[in-house]
Design a protein around this motif. Structure first.
Motif, PDB file in Angstrom:
ATOM      1  N   ALA A 125       0.829  -1.211   0.000  1.00  0.00           N
ATOM      2  CA  ALA A 125       0.000   0.000   0.000  1.00  0.00           C
ATOM      3  C   ALA A 125       0.861   1.259   0.000  1.00  0.00           C
ATOM      4  CB  ALA A 125      -0.930  -0.019   1.210  1.00  0.00           C
ATOM      5  N   VAL A 126       1.900   1.274   0.833  1.00  0.00           N
ATOM      6  CA  VAL A 126       2.782   2.449   0.906  1.00  0.00           C
ATOM      7  C   VAL A 126       3.483   2.668  -0.429  1.00  0.00           C
ATOM      8  CG1 VAL A 126       4.856   3.390   1.986  1.00  0.00           C
ATOM      9  CG2 VAL A 126       3.121   2.253   3.392  1.00  0.00           C
ATOM     10  N   LEU A 127       4.044   1.592  -0.981  1.00  0.00           N
ATOM     11  CA  LEU A 127       4.762   1.709  -2.247  1.00  0.00           C
ATOM     12  C   LEU A 127       3.833   2.158  -3.365  1.00  0.00           C
ATOM     13  CD1 LEU A 127       7.394   1.271  -3.812  1.00  0.00           C
ATOM     14  CD2 LEU A 127       6.717  -1.107  -4.158  1.00  0.00           C
ATOM     15  N   ALA A 128       2.643   1.550  -3.448  1.00  0.00           N
ATOM     16  CA  ALA A 128       1.704   1.904  -4.515  1.00  0.00           C
ATOM     17  C   ALA A 128       1.260   3.362  -4.396  1.00  0.00           C
ATOM     18  CB  ALA A 128       0.490   0.975  -4.468  1.00  0.00           C
ATOM     19  N   PHE A 129       0.976   3.805  -3.172  1.00  0.00           N
ATOM     20  CA  PHE A 129       0.504   5.178  -3.002  1.00  0.00           C
ATOM     21  C   PHE A 129       1.539   6.190  -3.477  1.00  0.00           C
ATOM     22  CE2 PHE A 129      -0.005   9.158  -0.770  1.00  0.00           C
ATOM     23  CZ  PHE A 129      -1.363   9.394  -0.853  1.00  0.00           C
ATOM     24  N   PHE A 130       2.773   6.029  -3.059  1.00  0.00           N
ATOM     25  CA  PHE A 130       3.771   7.038  -3.394  1.00  0.00           C
ATOM     26  C   PHE A 130       4.215   6.949  -4.857  1.00  0.00           C
ATOM     27  CE2 PHE A 130       4.017   7.124   1.236  1.00  0.00           C
ATOM     28  CZ  PHE A 130       3.970   8.489   1.447  1.00  0.00           C
ATOM     29  N   LEU A 131       4.121   5.763  -5.449  1.00  0.00           N
ATOM     30  CA  LEU A 131       4.356   5.682  -6.895  1.00  0.00           C
ATOM     31  C   LEU A 131       3.258   6.415  -7.656  1.00  0.00           C
ATOM     32  CD1 LEU A 131       5.564   1.983  -7.391  1.00  0.00           C
ATOM     33  CD2 LEU A 131       6.899   4.076  -7.732  1.00  0.00           C
ATOM     34  N   LEU A 132       2.017   6.228  -7.234  1.00  0.00           N
ATOM     35  CA  LEU A 132       0.909   6.927  -7.883  1.00  0.00           C
ATOM     36  C   LEU A 132       0.993   8.431  -7.641  1.00  0.00           C
ATOM     37  CD1 LEU A 132      -1.973   4.450  -6.989  1.00  0.00           C
ATOM     38  CD2 LEU A 132      -1.089   4.907  -9.276  1.00  0.00           C
ATOM     39  N   TYR A 133       1.420   8.815  -6.437  1.00  0.00           N
ATOM     40  CA  TYR A 133       1.563  10.243  -6.124  1.00  0.00           C
ATOM     41  C   TYR A 133       2.624  10.889  -7.022  1.00  0.00           C
ATOM     42  CZ  TYR A 133       2.478  14.535  -3.509  1.00  0.00           C
ATOM     43  OH  TYR A 133       2.647  15.847  -3.144  1.00  0.00           O
ATOM     44  N   ALA A 134       3.716  10.156  -7.251  1.00  0.00           N
ATOM     45  CA  ALA A 134       4.805  10.713  -8.062  1.00  0.00           C
ATOM     46  C   ALA A 134       4.414  10.870  -9.523  1.00  0.00           C
ATOM     47  CB  ALA A 134       6.041   9.821  -7.945  1.00  0.00           C
ATOM     48  N   THR A 135       3.458  10.053  -9.981  1.00  0.00           N
ATOM     49  CA  THR A 135       3.082  10.095 -11.403  1.00  0.00           C
ATOM     50  C   THR A 135       1.657  10.627 -11.588  1.00  0.00           C
ATOM     51  OG1 THR A 135       2.307   7.795 -11.286  1.00  0.00           O
ATOM     52  CG2 THR A 135       4.590   8.162 -11.953  1.00  0.00           C
TER      53      THR A 135
END
Length: 313
Positions: free
Chosen positions: A20-30
């Motif tokens: 969840a943490v990894l997915a959220f911040f990847l989506l936030y960055a893009t």
């Protein structure tokens, strides 16, 4: 056993949180300008800014994640930015459709692969050669070509089933079966040959063991030796690869759902990712991660049931 289950569940929770943490911040960055994508190119800058503020996108990334996580632990995964639908409702409805395909493909894979693997190991000769050839062919031919071929032959030329669409089981059991038949077969082809190869290899290895000769020397029938003892001991590696194939089928369902116009989680994941609908994408990711964790736990429990050595370990 209870302690084992609790440990695996705790490890699964840690894995889900990390995903969840990894997915959220990847989506936030893009993410880009979400407000602009929602309102369109003709919206004014002030309107777009208001929309971003309404969605909480003006806050720092950590604050946005904290807001989402505080709701997620209560079972509230928010609402889709584009449709306003509850993420839980959107994912649950579509996931049931995808699971009907994936579970059907897994059952078909298990049955056909065991039959082919056992026949190849017991008979050898041309049967073994045919299984080996089908294995190579199944890996070489892309799944989308298999799906298109099935549509052309069985839906268009023979007119046996509808080429696209999905019927709910509650509306018509026969219509539901007809709508998932070709997608399930298309999903299963590559999985069947992979599991069949594993069953064949495990059966051949087990048949060479000393205890098999001992069982035969005691007068047990060949059928009882093979299906009562050899197959059970050889099922462990096949079960492991079947679990891996289940996860692969979840990914393969994305393409199959597009070809057969089935409203599953794959279509939802693609459209949400392309549109940058972060809450919906996160809902799909979390649902998939939970499925994988539960599947791995089920596989471990089945392994322990099949092999006492695994239980002791």
């Amino acid at each position: 056993m209870l302690w084992f289950v609790l440990r695996r569940l705790a490890a699964g929770v840690v894995l889900i949180v990390a995903i969840a943490v990894l997915a959220f911040f990847l989506l936030y960055a893009t993410g880009g300008d979400v407000g602009r994508r929602i309102l369109g190119p003709t919206a004014s800058a002030d309107t777009v800014a208001q929309k971003n503020t309404q969605l909480g996108l003006d806050k720092p990334a950590l604050s946005q994640f904290a807001d989402w996580a505080s709701g997620a632990v209560r079972g509230d995964f928010g609402r889709s930015w584009f449709t306003g639908q509850s993420v839980s409702d959107a994912v649950t409805g579509r996931l049931a459709v995808t699971l009907s395909l994936v579970i059907g493909a897994t059952v078909l894979t298990a049955v056909v692969a065991v039959v082919l693997g056992v026949l190849a190991a017991r008979r050898g000769g041309w049967v073994d050669t045919a299984v080996q050839f089908l294995s190579v062919l199944g890996f070489a031919v892309p799944g989308f070509l298999v799906a298109i071929l099935l549509v052309l032959v069985f839906a268009i030329n023979l007119d046996l089933v509808d080429p696209t669409g999905y019927t709910r089981f509650a509306d018509s059991p026969s219509g539901w079966l007809s709508s998932i038949l070709l997608p399930v077969i298309a999903l299963s082809i590559a999985s069947i040959v992979g599991v069949a190869q594993q069953v064949r290899g495990s059966m051949l290895d087990t048949l060479r063991l000393d205890y098999v000769r001992t069982l035969r020397s005691r007068g047990l029938s060949e059928r009882r030796v093979v299906y009562g003892h050899v197959l059970r001991n050889a099922a462990g590696p096949a079960l492991s690869i079947l679990g891996v194939q289940f996860v692969g089928l979840l990914g393969g369902a994305v393409l199959v759902e597009q070809i057969f116009a089935i409203p599953g989680i794959g279509q939802t994941a693609v459209s949400a990712t392309v549109g940058g609908d972060v809450p919906l994408v996160l809902g799909v990711v979390i649902a998939t991660a939970v499925l994988v964790v539960l599947l791995n736990l089920a596989v471990d429990l089945l392994q322990g049931w099949l092999n006492p050595k695994v239980r002791r370990a």
